[in-house]
Design a protein around this motif. Structure first.
Motif, PDB file in Angstrom:
ATOM      1  N   GLY A  74       0.808  -1.210   0.000  1.00 53.00           N
ATOM      2  CA  GLY A  74       0.000   0.000   0.000  1.00 53.00           C
ATOM      3  C   GLY A  74       0.842   1.261   0.000  1.00 53.00           C
ATOM      4  O   GLY A  74       0.475   2.273  -0.621  1.00 53.00           O
ATOM      5  N   GLN A  75       1.978   1.221   0.696  1.00 48.98           N
ATOM      6  CA  GLN A  75       2.880   2.377   0.705  1.00 48.98           C
ATOM      7  C   GLN A  75       3.370   2.691  -0.704  1.00 48.98           C
ATOM      8  O   GLN A  75       3.319   3.840  -1.152  1.00 48.98           O
ATOM      9  CB  GLN A  75       4.088   2.104   1.614  1.00 48.98           C
ATOM     10  N   ARG A  77       2.050   1.963  -3.511  1.00 47.33           N
ATOM     11  CA  ARG A  77       0.969   2.424  -4.389  1.00 47.33           C
ATOM     12  C   ARG A  77       0.487   3.822  -4.016  1.00 47.33           C
ATOM     13  O   ARG A  77       0.217   4.645  -4.890  1.00 47.33           O
ATOM     14  CB  ARG A  77      -0.181   1.410  -4.351  1.00 47.33           C
ATOM     15  N   SER A  78       0.369   4.094  -2.739  1.00 45.63           N
ATOM     16  CA  SER A  78      -0.104   5.425  -2.345  1.00 45.63           C
ATOM     17  C   SER A  78       0.948   6.484  -2.641  1.00 45.63           C
ATOM     18  O   SER A  78       0.621   7.599  -3.077  1.00 45.63           O
ATOM     19  CB  SER A  78      -0.487   5.436  -0.863  1.00 45.63           C
ATOM     20  N   TYR A  79       2.219   6.145  -2.435  1.00 46.21           N
ATOM     21  CA  TYR A  79       3.281   7.100  -2.767  1.00 46.21           C
ATOM     22  C   TYR A  79       3.327   7.318  -4.275  1.00 46.21           C
ATOM     23  O   TYR A  79       3.579   8.433  -4.746  1.00 46.21           O
ATOM     24  CB  TYR A  79       4.637   6.599  -2.277  1.00 46.21           C
ATOM     25  N   LYS A  81       0.826   7.148  -6.378  1.00 47.87           N
ATOM     26  CA  LYS A  81      -0.300   8.009  -6.740  1.00 47.87           C
ATOM     27  C   LYS A  81       0.015   9.466  -6.435  1.00 47.87           C
ATOM     28  O   LYS A  81      -0.288  10.369  -7.231  1.00 47.87           O
ATOM     29  CB  LYS A  81      -1.553   7.565  -5.984  1.00 47.87           C
ATOM     30  N   VAL A 424      -0.948   7.751   5.662  1.00 47.55           N
ATOM     31  CA  VAL A 424      -1.838   8.702   4.986  1.00 47.55           C
ATOM     32  C   VAL A 424      -1.133  10.054   4.882  1.00 47.55           C
ATOM     33  O   VAL A 424      -0.112  10.291   5.532  1.00 47.55           O
ATOM     34  CB  VAL A 424      -3.171   8.857   5.745  1.00 47.55           C
ATOM     35  N   TYR A 425      -1.701  10.941   4.077  1.00 49.77           N
ATOM     36  CA  TYR A 425      -1.092  12.248   3.851  1.00 49.77           C
ATOM     37  C   TYR A 425      -0.911  13.041   5.145  1.00 49.77           C
ATOM     38  O   TYR A 425       0.081  13.750   5.324  1.00 49.77           O
ATOM     39  CB  TYR A 425      -1.944  13.070   2.880  1.00 49.77           C
ATOM     40  N   PRO A 446       2.760   9.707   2.203  1.00 50.00           N
ATOM     41  CA  PRO A 446       3.328  10.200   0.953  1.00 50.00           C
ATOM     42  C   PRO A 446       4.221  11.427   1.105  1.00 50.00           C
ATOM     43  O   PRO A 446       5.134  11.627   0.299  1.00 50.00           O
ATOM     44  CB  PRO A 446       2.080  10.513   0.117  1.00 50.00           C
TER      45      PRO A 446
END
Length: 496
Positions: A74-75, A77-79, A81, A424-425, A446
């Motif tokens: 998840g890290q 992928r979220s980073y 994005k 999360v942000y 991120p």
């Protein structure tokens, strides 16, 4: 036994990283995001072998490792994005105004260069070889040289192979990612002082992080070291809440204190409150909770030895009362939970009690007056987290204390316990020294990408030669600030 990496080998890896940086400088945020998503895919398909190897090396339960692997995927992928959105390029365009004799200025962020990442022992996936430091550095456009943690070498190699496979599949230069092994402390120092390294990311002990920080700042060309070095994460319990839920709070505190054998950097090590019947109820409930916590195998022998040494040092101080310890005898490699109690005067005058004990160990500080609580707040060193266990009324009645605590931490909690860091942000995993070496940044979420970029401004450049992030047509369709207004539109200007 891990094979020691020679200095000649390190030099070769760093040279390849420096060459790869020239390649990465010309990649777009979209291309790097595609790479990061491919790494996430590669890690996701790693199966039972990875989990079993890591379980054997760390003694972490399989359920925990399954969750951490998902977090790691998840890290990436979220980073990815976030990188693709362009927010970390911080593109700024101030158009020319000939009538004011003002030129065209455009600015954006670029990677700073090769980054050394030191793997952490307590999160073999999320904070180690393929962890958030590696993901955020590559997202920024920086090659990564990972120094594997010697406590889980096989795990590190599996993760390194996954990233290397993506480098090859994309046809990117070998130096985009390198994996260095070894147990010698000298390797870390050699990497940090090498003239072609531009930043260091570290998660671990204060001594280790501070040593790297000092090396980096003694260089002819100093570089940033983003070191997360631990914290006692104090809990300030206010009277109204304590009177209403002493027993429930004791359970919450005990659970967080002993989670993962206390091997979390946000473990709430110190509990501070006014003495009295409410605190007595809390202590009695906490005693029962701690006694029922079974000893747990710690990550490796070195952590266990350090935990027992530091716990014994704290316990042997004067004016200390042992509240409770686990009723079950610890076996080999197991850490046993325990909690001690002291008074505010002793806590304030004995700096040993303000040092982190990494493991399932806590201190309850009983204060005579609100003034003593205030003095503790004022004397606190920088923390990753501080928890306010309070009612709304408690907060309204203590504005000065709350303001002081804001200056002492990166994340201020209103009730709840600090373990369970969300990717999360809005997460801030970093705080004033000595919890980290630079409180302006986070190592989780991120925004961790911000650590590894620097701004470059272009003045009066033809559109053809500008990076895509700054071109008139905005080919990446990212949000940019144009003459002070945020938008993602293309600029209808005549090019030269």
């Amino acid at each position: 036994m891990m094979e020691e990496t020679s200095t000649q080998n390190i030099d070769r890896r760093i040279q390849k990283a420096a060459e790869a940086f020239q390649f990465l400088k010309n990649t777009t945020v979209t291309e790097r995001a595609e790479f990061m998503n491919a790494v996430a895919d590669q890690i996701e398909v790693l199966g039972v072998e990875l989990l079993e190897v890591t379980h054997q090396e760390t003694s972490l339960p399989l359920a925990r490792l399954i969750g951490e692997k998902a977090r790691t995927v998840g890290q990436w992928r979220s980073y990815a994005k976030a990188v693709a959105s362009g927010i970390y390029t911080e593109a700024r365009i101030d158009l020319a105004q000939p009538e004011k004799q003002k030129g065209d200025l455009r600015k954006y962020n670029v990677g700073i260069g090769p980054v050394v990442v030191f793997g952490a022992s307590n999160f073999p996936f999320a904070f180690s070889t393929a962890g958030g430091d590696t993901a955020s550095a590559i997202g920024a456009g920086c090659p990564v040289i990972i120094k594997a943690h010697p406590a889980h070498p096989k795990t590190s190699q599996i993760m390194a192979d996954a990233i290397t496979a993506v480098v090859k599949a994309f046809g990117w230069p070998e130096g985009v990612f390198s994996h260095i092994t070894g147990t010698s402390y000298e390797i870390g120092g050699y990497l940090t002082q090498h003239e072609d390294i531009r930043a260091v990311a570290f998660t671990g002990s204060f001594n280790g992080g501070k040593a790297l920080f000092d090396i980096a700042n003694s260089r002819e060309n100093p570089i940033p070291v983003f070191a997360e070095m631990g914290s006692i994460n104090p809990v300030f319990a206010f009277q109204n809440l304590l009177e209403n839920k002493a027993e429930a709070l004791a359970k919450e505190y005990s659970t967080s204190l002993t989670l993962g054998a206390g091997q979390f950097c946000t473990n709430p090590g110190v509990f501070i409150a006014l003495k009295g019947k409410a605190l007595d109820r809390f202590i009695n409930a906490l005693k029962e909770e701690i006694q029922n916590v079974a000893p747990a195998t710690m990550l490796h022998k070195g952590i266990l030895e350090s935990f027992e040494k530091n716990r014994n040092i704290a316990t042997e101080q004067t004016d200390i009362e042992i509240i409770a310890s686990s009723n079950t005898d610890a076996e080999n490699d197991q850490g046993s939970a325990s909690v001690i109690k002291t008074n505010a005067k002793t806590f304030l005058n004995n700096p040993v009690l303000s040092e982190e004990v990494f493991g399932p160990f806590g201190i309850v500080v009983a204060c005579e007056t609100d003034e003593e609580i205030m003095k503790i707040a004022q004397q606190l060193k920088g923390q990753l987290t501080i928890t306010i266990a309070a009612t709304d009324e408690d907060v309204r009645n203590n504005p000065i204390l709350i303001n002081i605590l804001k200056d002492k931490c990166g994340r201020l909690l209103f009730n709840g316990m600090p373990t369970g860091v969300e990717v999360v942000y809005a997460m801030q995993h970093g705080g004033p020294f000595p919890s980290t070496t630079d409180s302006r940044f986070t190592s989780v979420g991120p925004d961790a990408v911000k650590r590894f970029v620097r701004p470059v401004s272009f003045q009066n450049w033809p559109d053809e030669f500008l990076p895509d992030e700054l071109k008139n047509g905005n080919p990446l369709q990212i949000s940019r600030m144009v003459d002070g207004v945020m938008n993602s539109e293309s600029l209808k200007l005549q090019t030269t």
